[in-house]
Design a protein around this motif. Structure first.
Motif, mmCIF file in Angstrom:
data_model
loop_
_atom_site.group_PDB
_atom_site.id
_atom_site.type_symbol
_atom_site.label_atom_id
_atom_site.label_comp_id
_atom_site.label_asym_id
_atom_site.label_seq_id
_atom_site.Cartn_x
_atom_site.Cartn_y
_atom_site.Cartn_z
ATOM 1 N N ILE A 153 0.867 -1.185 0.000
ATOM 2 C CA ILE A 153 0.000 0.000 0.000
ATOM 3 C C ILE A 153 0.898 1.227 0.000
ATOM 4 C CG2 ILE A 153 -1.810 1.242 1.254
ATOM 5 C CD1 ILE A 153 -2.331 -1.611 2.609
ATOM 6 N N LYS A 154 0.670 2.120 -0.960
ATOM 7 C CA LYS A 154 1.544 3.294 -1.038
ATOM 8 C C LYS A 154 0.729 4.561 -0.858
ATOM 9 C CE LYS A 154 5.104 5.546 -3.575
ATOM 10 N NZ LYS A 154 5.551 5.977 -4.857
ATOM 11 N N ASN A 155 1.151 5.353 0.106
ATOM 12 C CA ASN A 155 0.459 6.608 0.372
ATOM 13 C C ASN A 155 0.810 7.621 -0.722
ATOM 14 O OD1 ASN A 155 -0.612 8.965 1.297
ATOM 15 N ND2 ASN A 155 0.522 9.006 3.249
ATOM 16 N N GLY A 156 -0.163 7.949 -1.563
ATOM 17 C CA GLY A 156 0.086 8.925 -2.629
ATOM 18 C C GLY A 156 -0.439 10.303 -2.261
ATOM 19 N N GLU A 157 -0.754 10.485 -0.963
ATOM 20 C CA GLU A 157 -1.341 11.767 -0.548
ATOM 21 C C GLU A 157 -0.265 12.692 0.007
ATOM 22 O OE1 GLU A 157 -4.883 10.927 1.835
ATOM 23 O OE2 GLU A 157 -5.064 8.999 0.808
ATOM 24 N N GLU A 158 -0.647 13.923 0.270
ATOM 25 C CA GLU A 158 0.321 14.900 0.773
ATOM 26 C C GLU A 158 0.657 14.653 2.248
ATOM 27 O OE1 GLU A 158 0.848 18.359 -1.216
ATOM 28 O OE2 GLU A 158 0.786 16.625 -2.558
ATOM 29 N N GLY A 159 -0.340 14.199 2.980
ATOM 30 C CA GLY A 159 -0.123 14.038 4.430
ATOM 31 C C GLY A 159 -0.142 12.583 4.861
ATOM 32 N N ILE A 160 -0.221 12.397 6.192
ATOM 33 C CA ILE A 160 -0.193 11.041 6.762
ATOM 34 C C ILE A 160 -1.556 10.369 6.594
ATOM 35 C CG2 ILE A 160 -0.013 9.795 8.958
ATOM 36 C CD1 ILE A 160 1.929 12.015 9.862
ATOM 37 N N ILE A 161 -1.539 9.122 6.180
ATOM 38 C CA ILE A 161 -2.782 8.353 6.176
ATOM 39 C C ILE A 161 -2.697 7.280 7.263
ATOM 40 C CG2 ILE A 161 -3.212 8.742 3.724
ATOM 41 C CD1 ILE A 161 -2.381 5.795 3.238
ATOM 42 N N GLU A 162 -3.865 6.806 7.673
ATOM 43 C CA GLU A 162 -3.858 5.757 8.693
ATOM 44 C C GLU A 162 -4.516 4.503 8.120
ATOM 45 O OE1 GLU A 162 -4.585 6.610 13.035
ATOM 46 O OE2 GLU A 162 -6.392 5.475 12.557
ATOM 47 N N LEU A 163 -3.758 3.417 8.128
ATOM 48 C CA LEU A 163 -4.323 2.145 7.679
ATOM 49 C C LEU A 163 -5.039 1.524 8.859
ATOM 50 C CD1 LEU A 163 -1.239 0.659 5.765
ATOM 51 C CD2 LEU A 163 -3.033 2.183 4.910
ATOM 52 N N LYS A 164 -6.332 1.337 8.720
ATOM 53 C CA LYS A 164 -7.085 0.755 9.836
ATOM 54 C C LYS A 164 -7.234 -0.748 9.664
ATOM 55 C CE LYS A 164 -10.028 4.420 11.572
ATOM 56 N NZ LYS A 164 -9.451 4.199 12.864
ATOM 57 N N LYS A 165 -7.425 -1.176 8.445
ATOM 58 C CA LYS A 165 -7.386 -2.610 8.162
ATOM 59 C C LYS A 165 -6.612 -2.769 6.862
ATOM 60 C CE LYS A 165 -10.005 -6.899 8.036
ATOM 61 N NZ LYS A 165 -11.277 -7.616 7.959
ATOM 62 N N TYR A 166 -5.670 -3.681 6.848
ATOM 63 C CA TYR A 166 -4.782 -3.789 5.673
ATOM 64 C C TYR A 166 -4.454 -5.257 5.450
ATOM 65 C CZ TYR A 166 -1.913 -2.888 9.864
ATOM 66 O OH TYR A 166 -1.408 -2.869 11.141
ATOM 67 N N ALA A 167 -5.392 -5.934 4.808
ATOM 68 C CA ALA A 167 -5.271 -7.385 4.648
ATOM 69 C C ALA A 167 -4.170 -7.748 3.657
ATOM 70 C CB ALA A 167 -6.601 -7.951 4.174
ATOM 71 N N SER A 168 -3.781 -8.997 3.751
ATOM 72 C CA SER A 168 -2.802 -9.535 2.806
ATOM 73 C C SER A 168 -3.493 -10.064 1.568
ATOM 74 C CB SER A 168 -2.041 -10.700 3.446
ATOM 75 O OG SER A 168 -1.393 -10.279 4.607
ATOM 76 N N ALA A 169 -4.648 -10.681 1.766
ATOM 77 C CA ALA A 169 -5.321 -11.342 0.655
ATOM 78 C C ALA A 169 -6.823 -11.276 0.837
ATOM 79 C CB ALA A 169 -4.896 -12.811 0.593
ATOM 80 N N ASN A 170 -7.518 -11.228 -0.272
ATOM 81 C CA ASN A 170 -8.973 -11.210 -0.298
ATOM 82 C C ASN A 170 -9.386 -12.142 -1.448
ATOM 83 O OD1 ASN A 170 -11.358 -8.390 -0.534
ATOM 84 N ND2 ASN A 170 -11.699 -10.552 -0.241
ATOM 85 N N LEU A 171 -10.039 -13.251 -1.103
ATOM 86 C CA LEU A 171 -10.352 -14.254 -2.132
ATOM 87 C C LEU A 171 -11.851 -14.541 -2.146
ATOM 88 C CD1 LEU A 171 -7.397 -16.620 -1.257
ATOM 89 C CD2 LEU A 171 -7.655 -15.421 -3.433
ATOM 90 N N TYR A 172 -12.278 -15.156 -3.229
ATOM 91 C CA TYR A 172 -13.700 -15.467 -3.374
ATOM 92 C C TYR A 172 -13.837 -16.867 -3.935
ATOM 93 C CZ TYR A 172 -18.646 -14.519 -4.331
ATOM 94 O OH TYR A 172 -20.004 -14.526 -4.326
ATOM 95 N N PHE A 173 -14.554 -17.712 -3.232
ATOM 96 C CA PHE A 173 -14.746 -19.082 -3.705
ATOM 97 C C PHE A 173 -16.226 -19.344 -3.924
ATOM 98 C CE2 PHE A 173 -10.823 -19.207 -1.169
ATOM 99 C CZ PHE A 173 -9.957 -19.623 -2.170
ATOM 100 N N ARG A 174 -16.537 -19.738 -5.151
ATOM 101 C CA ARG A 174 -17.914 -20.090 -5.461
ATOM 102 C C ARG A 174 -18.100 -21.565 -5.171
ATOM 103 N NH1 ARG A 174 -18.790 -19.950 -10.849
ATOM 104 N NH2 ARG A 174 -17.107 -18.739 -11.725
ATOM 105 N N ASN A 175 -19.084 -21.901 -4.370
ATOM 106 C CA ASN A 175 -19.347 -23.308 -4.076
ATOM 107 C C ASN A 175 -20.632 -23.437 -3.293
ATOM 108 O OD1 ASN A 175 -18.601 -26.118 -4.037
ATOM 109 N ND2 ASN A 175 -16.558 -25.362 -4.222
ATOM 110 N N ASN A 176 -21.009 -24.681 -3.001
ATOM 111 C CA ASN A 176 -22.227 -24.863 -2.225
ATOM 112 C C ASN A 176 -21.948 -24.851 -0.736
ATOM 113 O OD1 ASN A 176 -23.705 -24.985 -4.534
ATOM 114 N ND2 ASN A 176 -23.511 -27.210 -4.713
ATOM 115 N N ASN A 177 -21.069 -25.763 -0.309
ATOM 116 C CA ASN A 177 -20.791 -25.846 1.123
ATOM 117 C C ASN A 177 -19.308 -25.679 1.384
ATOM 118 O OD1 ASN A 177 -23.420 -26.358 2.098
ATOM 119 N ND2 ASN A 177 -23.267 -28.431 1.263
ATOM 120 N N PHE A 178 -19.021 -25.117 2.542
ATOM 121 C CA PHE A 178 -17.632 -24.932 2.944
ATOM 122 C C PHE A 178 -17.471 -25.481 4.350
ATOM 123 C CE2 PHE A 178 -18.835 -21.629 0.024
ATOM 124 C CZ PHE A 178 -17.787 -21.625 -0.885
#
Ligand code: GLA
Length: 731
Positions: A153-178
């Motif tokens: 994650i790269k801050n492209g803004e002029e000031g400080i940003i705060e990362l409140k949640k910063y996951a490593s991965a976000n995936l989606y699995f289509r299926n019936n049961n898990f």
């Protein structure tokens, strides 16, 4: 010619958004397909078997009907928050002006062929208003079908940003049961599995313990799609967050019954500030997928781990004698030198001196004092470590040592002199875990100190051949004097601690590339593929009762290969025979933690032979494939088989785990796996206790086909509670 070669070995292509942006991320068998919608939102539209014609991936999108409205967007590949999203986010940013909303639009992507086996896809996303950029990385290990995901994650803004949640991965699995299998536990009860059908809503697995974050729940899970997978059948994911600190996994079943999955650092008390132009790299999330059950999935994970992740994962290991349970803190120089003979007699490679050898003002005679003061205790070791190393070497064995450099007892000189190096609330009561506190590794001076503990020991005693690196305490009162002085938020502590630890371990490995180091954390309190980049092996649990170990080793074996799993013969459960204890330990990286002189003649003879047998088959365990033949949850005995890469040698371990009448023997043959049906094999029992006779006739020959289709009965019974079989091709 050179140019052509370069193009072939590192083929990069960069694509930008077009009407139909499709990003296939492929292994040799599977593919994850990402598509940019009309709002430039990247969505995962497929995870499954790879198509031979990549052009056809674009047709997947036409088959999907959930793109009408915003509340249908559940499959974003890095779900932002505060704009259209109404589900659990992967990214939550407080922008420099205090605005909490983020949108991420596709910019470009590139795929680099790193070598014949690994590709790396990078996808760049940008917030069109705030110019903060996110790069998503997908590294794919082709043959092992392992996917490694992380985010920058790269801050492209002029000031400080705060990362409140910063996951490593976000995936989606289509299926019936898990079906989710995850683990819980505590000290001496690591890796207790629990399986459940995921229902609508969010199931969260997490840790907030700071250091030994695994104590209650390791960052590891097994997910079966459709129905519960077994060893041979079923769609299954084995996963691990390569991070030795607080983590969080969200499993969210959406209104289509599909699974949104988010993995990363725990966002609890972990807001992270980024200055303008600063970047933040998340931990890496690792998973493998198999459509052929847990056996195939874990063999892939093991191959990957040995080849790419575990330190010296394809090398060899040392067998050892440890003095922890043999002496606890009660020893001196002579007693230790006396124990060296035991190591020699057993035939192991190394003597490992455990806790209790250091500190003078507050001697380390129990776990209440001395931790942090890493000078040899003059009463116990008047001639220092060097003398012990020499004595061991004179006897023909190597010498290793225990350290716990990240921690401190309040009763220590280190605490007296450097209280501001300790994680503690300055104005509050201290809370202890095992009478100790954690040092503040966010502080570079503390990093130097911790590296110095290791470095000083090795500078003074260069012949030390092994280290057990322990970490017993969790973090209470999370507060850093260093961050306070730097005017940095305290919420950086959990993340900076782990990164500080990795910095120390990087330095250790740069200077000491050859030393095997065992990862220990009051048992198995910190095992993950982040830490294992530095460690050759890990301690699974202080619980070495062999029946408990059969179950634990079974569970750990889904995720980690045998070469990394330390298993010691101890007196934890003296009711178990020495044979049973040794046979269980022989399935991992073998060690002993007993007083060898206390063994009677037969027990000693047995152990000596077991060590020598272990040396004869350890290459199969360490470098071969594992087949879990019989689950101890389903029958009263467990059966594990290891096979070498040429299918010419194999070793099978069987363990009775029940005392119940009629449940105390193996009634039928167990079908073997991994052998060559066309080869002929001979089966011989190893580790036979003196004066007993094996019922197994080693003169018989069996075809691989027979052993695979019909099987072989190891003849486990109340009188033969553990059986080790060696299977060899007849040339
Ligand atoms: C932890 C480890 C043990 C031993 C002790 C020493 O509990 O898991 O193996 O090293 O510390 O204090």
């Amino acid at each position: 010619m050179r140019i052509l070669l370069l193009v072939l070995t590192s083929f990069i292509f960069v694509l930008q958004h077009s009407a139909q942006t499709i990003i296939p991320i492929e292994s040799s068998t599977h593919a994850m397909v990402i598509h940019a919608d009309q709002d430039k939102r990247l969505r995962q539209v497929y995870f499954g078997l790879r198509l031979s014609n990549t052009d056809e991936y674009k047709d997947i999108v036409r088959q999907l009907r959930y793109e009408g409205t915003n509340e249908d967007v559940f499959n974003h590949i890095y779900t932002p928050s505060g704009t259209w999203n109404i589900a659990e986010p992967a990214l939550h940013i407080l922008h420099a002006d205090g605005n909490p909303s983020t949108e991420l639009e596709y910019v470009e992507h590139s795929t680099t062929i790193l070598d014949d086996h690994i590709t790396l896809t990078m996808i760049e996303l940008l917030d069109p208003v705030y110019k903060t950029a996110v790069q998503l990385f997908y590294k794919v290990y082709q043959e092992e079908n392992v996917f490694e995901l992380w985010t920058m994650i790269k801050n492209g803004e002029e000031g400080i940003i705060e990362l409140k949640k910063y996951a490593s991965a976000n995936l989606y699995f289509r299926n019936n049961n898990f079906y989710l299998t995850h683990y819980h536990g505590s000290w001496a009860e690591e890796m207790q599995p629990e399986t459940q059908l995921l229902t609508n809503g969010i199931k969260v697995l997490d840790s907030k313990l700071g250091t030994r974050a695994n104590l209650y729940a390791p960052p590891t899970f097994l997910l079966s799609l459709d129905s519960e997978a077994n060893e041979e059948e079923g769609k299954v994911i084995l996963a691990n967050l390569a991070w030795s600190g607080n983590y969080r996994f969200d499993f969210e079943k959406d209104r289509y019954g599909n699974l949104r999955f988010i993995a990363g650092v725990n966002d609890h008390s972990a807001e992270y500030r980024l200055a303008a132009n600063q970047s933040f790299e998340t931990p890496h999330f690792i998973f493998t997928y198999s459509g052929h059950g847990t056996g195939d999935a874990s063999r892939n994970m093991h191959r990957w781990a040995r080849k790419y992740r575990i330190y010296d994962g394809e090398g060899d290991r040392l067998t050892l004698l440890n003095n922890w349970e043999a002496t606890y803190f009660d020893f001196d120089e002579d007693k230790l030198v006396g124990l060296f003979d035991g190591a020699k007699t057993l035939g192991v490679d190394l003597f490992l001196l455990d806790d209790g050898w250091f500190a003078n003002k507050y001697p380390r005679n129990n776990d209440r004092a001395g931790l942090g003061d890493w000078q040899e205790n003059r009463n116990k070791l008047p001639r220092g470590l060097n003398y012990l190393v020499q004595e061991a070497n004179n006897k023909g064995i190597k010498f290793g040592i225990w350290i716990e450099p990240e921690m401190v007892n309040p009763k220590s000189e280190l605490y007296e002199n450097h209280r501001d190096w300790v994680i503690r609330q300055p104005d509050r009561k201290e809370f202890y875990y095992r009478n100790q506190l954690v040092l503040d590794l966010s502080n570079p001076a503390v990093q130097d100190y911790v590296f110095g503990v290791f470095d000083t020991i090795f500078t003074k005693n260069p012949d030390i051949a092994y280290v057990k690196w322990d970490a017993n305490s969790i973090i209470y009162n999370a507060w850093s004097a260093y961050l306070d002085r730097q005017r940095m938020p305290q919420s950086h502590l959990y993340t900076d601690y782990v990164n500080g630890l990795y910095k120390v371990l990087d330095r250790v490995r740069l200077k000491y590339p050859k030393v095997p180091i065992m990862l220990c954390s009051g048992g198995g309190g910190r095992v993950d593929y982040g830490a294992l980049q530095y460690f050759t092996e890990f301690w699974l649990s202080d619980n070495t009762a062999p029946v408990d170990r059969v179950f634990m080793q079974w569970e750990y074996s889904y995720f980690y290969p045998a070469i990394a799993m330390c298993a010691h013969v101890t007196d934890w459960d003296k009711n178990a025979s020495i044979k049973y204890r040794t046979d269980v330990a022989s399935m991992g990286k073998l060690g002993f933690d007993i007083v060898v002189d206390d063994l009677d003649e037969n027990d000693l003879k047995f152990c000596q032979e077991a060590v020598s047998n272990y040396q004869s088959f350890s290459d199969i365990l360490w470098h071969g494939d594992l087949y879990r033949l019989q689950s101890p949850y389903e029958k009263p005995f467990a059966c594990f088989q290891f096979v070498d890469s040429t299918k010419s040698r194999s070793v099978v371990f069987s363990y009775l785990v029940s005392n119940r009448y009629r449940a105390n023997y193996s009634v039928e043959p167990v079908r073997l796996k991994g052998l060559d049906p066309a080869k002929q094999y001979q089966i011989k029992e190893l580790n036979i206790y003196p004066n007993t006779v094996s019922p197994i006739d080693s003169t018989l020959h069996f075809s691989g086909e027979y052993l695979i289709k019909v099987g072989f009965n190891p003849d486990v019974s109340a009188n033969r509670r553990s059986v080790v079989l060696e299977i060899k091709e007849i040339e």
